[in-house]
Design an enzyme around this catalytic site. Sequence first.
Site, PDB file in Angstrom:
ATOM      1  N   VAL A  42     -21.383   5.797   0.159  1.00  0.00           N
ATOM      2  CA  VAL A  42     -22.428   6.835   0.591  1.00  0.00           C
ATOM      3  C   VAL A  42     -22.829   6.266   2.068  1.00  0.00           C
ATOM      4  CG1 VAL A  42     -24.361   4.907  -0.101  1.00  0.00           C
ATOM      5  CG2 VAL A  42     -24.752   7.475  -0.159  1.00  0.00           C
TER       6      VAL A  42
ATOM      7  N   LEU B 186     -21.240  -1.428   1.103  1.00  0.00           N
ATOM      8  CA  LEU B 186     -21.579  -0.640   2.214  1.00  0.00           C
ATOM      9  C   LEU B 186     -20.387  -0.477   3.291  1.00  0.00           C
ATOM     10  CD1 LEU B 186     -24.683  -2.672   3.021  1.00  0.00           C
ATOM     11  CD2 LEU B 186     -24.556  -0.322   2.295  1.00  0.00           C
ATOM     12  N   GLY B 187     -20.127   0.578   3.711  1.00  0.00           N
ATOM     13  CA  GLY B 187     -19.070   0.959   4.755  1.00  0.00           C
ATOM     14  C   GLY B 187     -17.797   1.315   4.078  1.00  0.00           C
TER      15      GLY B 187
ATOM     16  N   ILE C 108      -9.689  -6.565  -8.868  1.00  0.00           N
ATOM     17  CA  ILE C 108     -11.009  -6.077  -8.349  1.00  0.00           C
ATOM     18  C   ILE C 108     -11.481  -4.755  -9.296  1.00  0.00           C
ATOM     19  CG2 ILE C 108     -12.084  -4.835  -6.183  1.00  0.00           C
ATOM     20  CD1 ILE C 108     -10.407  -7.750  -5.719  1.00  0.00           C
TER      21      ILE C 108
ATOM     22  N   LYS D  19     -19.300  -0.021 -12.517  1.00  0.00           N
ATOM     23  CA  LYS D  19     -19.046   1.001 -13.124  1.00  0.00           C
ATOM     24  C   LYS D  19     -18.446   0.696 -14.392  1.00  0.00           C
ATOM     25  CE  LYS D  19     -19.891   4.084  -9.121  1.00  0.00           C
ATOM     26  NZ  LYS D  19     -20.217   2.877  -8.287  1.00  0.00           N
TER      27      LYS D  19
ATOM     28  N   ASN E  70      -2.780   3.421   6.783  1.00  0.00           N
ATOM     29  CA  ASN E  70      -3.643   2.138   6.443  1.00  0.00           C
ATOM     30  C   ASN E  70      -2.992   0.830   6.625  1.00  0.00           C
ATOM     31  OD1 ASN E  70      -5.629   4.040   5.891  1.00  0.00           O
ATOM     32  ND2 ASN E  70      -5.587   3.547   3.928  1.00  0.00           N
TER      33      ASN E  70
ATOM     34  N   ASP F  69       0.973  -1.128   0.165  1.00  0.00           N
ATOM     35  CA  ASP F  69       0.031   0.035  -0.078  1.00  0.00           C
ATOM     36  C   ASP F  69       0.796   1.197   0.136  1.00  0.00           C
ATOM     37  OD1 ASP F  69      -3.191   0.125   1.009  1.00  0.00           O
ATOM     38  OD2 ASP F  69      -2.108   2.016   0.708  1.00  0.00           O
TER      39      ASP F  69
END
Length: 626
Positions: A470, A464-465, A421, A425, A334, A329
């Site tokens: 959002v 989610l999350g 990944i 979209k 992180n 990374d």
Amino acid sequence: MKNWNNMRSDILKIPVTRVILLIISDLFGILLASVLSLYVRYDFQFMDVPRNFWEAMLAIYPYNVFVLLIVFKFMKLYKSVWRYASSTELLNNIIAVFLCAVTQPVALWILGRRLPVSFPFYYGSFLMLFTAGVRFSYRILHVFQNRRLSRKAGSARINCMVVGAGAAGNAIIKEIEFSNYLSMSVVCVIDDNPGCHGKYLRGVPIVGGRECIPDSVGKYGIDEIIIAIPSANRKVLKPILEICKETGCKMRILPGMYQIINGDVNVSKLREVQIEDLLGREPIEVNVDEIIGYVYGKVVLVTGGGGSIGSELCRQIAQHKPRQLLILDIYENNAYEIQQELLQKYPKLDMAVLIGSVRNQTRVEDIFREYRPDIVYHAAAHKHVPLMEESPNEAIKNNVFGTLNVAKAADAFGAKRFVLISTDKAVNPANIMGASKRICEMVIQNINERSNTEFVAVRFGNVLGSNGSVIPLFKKQIEQGGPVTVTHPDIIRYFMTIPEAVSLVLQAGAYARGGEIFVLDMGEPVKILDLARNLIQLSGYKVNEEIRIEFVGLRPGEKMYEELLLKEEGLQETANKRIFIGKPVTYDQEAFEEQLRELYDACQGESEHIREIVKRIVPTYGYEAE
């Protein structure tokens, strides 16, 4: 008087004292049970009992004392915590008394004495009533004391409704009833079984089915609703949760059926109702054996390992005992967080945390040369749609050519599998981020044609999350008092949880044969407006009264809905009914490679015409030149 009560309380807190008091009461109980046995046998007339029976009763008293003390000690009746006594202690008490009663004839035979044939039966019955009564009276007094303290607490008490009159509901009510530390009181129970209505569960009325929830909240002054139906799936729970959230009460739920199986049901296991509970879709199930089969004993590299998806990949991979886990990374904070978490959970895990950018070809090649990963999960990417619209060249540099660098290194250094990944979209992309991910898919399919490495992509919807999604945005807006901003009242999206997304990625790695694009069946899409309303209500606020929803219009590059497949791709089933394979779309590989070279020069030169070049590579990209 107060001092005496304090002294008595202190004495009873000493374990040895409690045991001595129980033994004394049992000795008295033996004598009382013996006397009452003869008294009842002779029609409640002491004068009618023969003298030799009284003598026999006194003669076997020492024997009865000896047997009772041995049996009760063996059955742990002097070590149980009687304030929390349950059916287990009651059963032990029954067995112990039965053993004491059936030995009576043996004692009489040894002593050469005689008592009525019915004596053991009466003796056992009275002894059971007395010993169990003494022990369980402590629990009963404890209940009354808790209720008295609850009434004394007054407004501090939390009135609860339990939904579900089964084993889980019973366990939750039981703990609340006997706990000294919970300022909660269950005042009503809801269950959809009509046969339960009008009955009581541990003294709490079962007032009706789910349709009674709104009225009962007002009638009983409910502050909190506890959903105790661990056997129900999300599809069953969703309509119940929809009713509950309209009441404005705090909601908590038991996570799953396994806790009933393990007997592990208590208030501490309750969690707050989360937004994914309202999606109405069951979590994805994966074949863990298949995942273990190809991760176990392998060197696994996760790029973007500190991000939302990357870090969850690291967590799940670590469970399956890889030979070595490599976390790459560019953001050291992180990477440090996931490193510390994994070190604590898996101290024996061989892990290397590497700081670097996938855009740095030399750094990527050095990592592959040194560690020789067998499996690569490529999660490093720029994914924020509006930001990438402002910086399209950066999206191409990082997403397309970062992927190309890692893919080339995987091919050159003999990695067995490479999993990209991707995102929904990428299908008919309306923005540069989606278009860049579509090119990434084309890159790995192109390299797969001439490589021994199996290159695949995994395409899914919104998570989610995850960072930048959002849900965290809505939560932050709610914390600040609103408004919650929604782009359009009709905009819809597919949603999944982070663990679900990662499970799919791992499963795709097991299915990989090279060149596939794996697609998840994520059920029905969700309206973002409904998501905002649900989140406001789950946070305990009223929509458009306490927290307002504001429509701000579609952002640059944003579509009203997302798709998971190009028309040409079609669908092919896998062993997992929720995972499908999109057929590879054929294209001119030489022309594609030439276009990539042109794209590279353009993004490195900060070209203003980068979108036109992307449009030529991805004809479905919805960009129109001005």
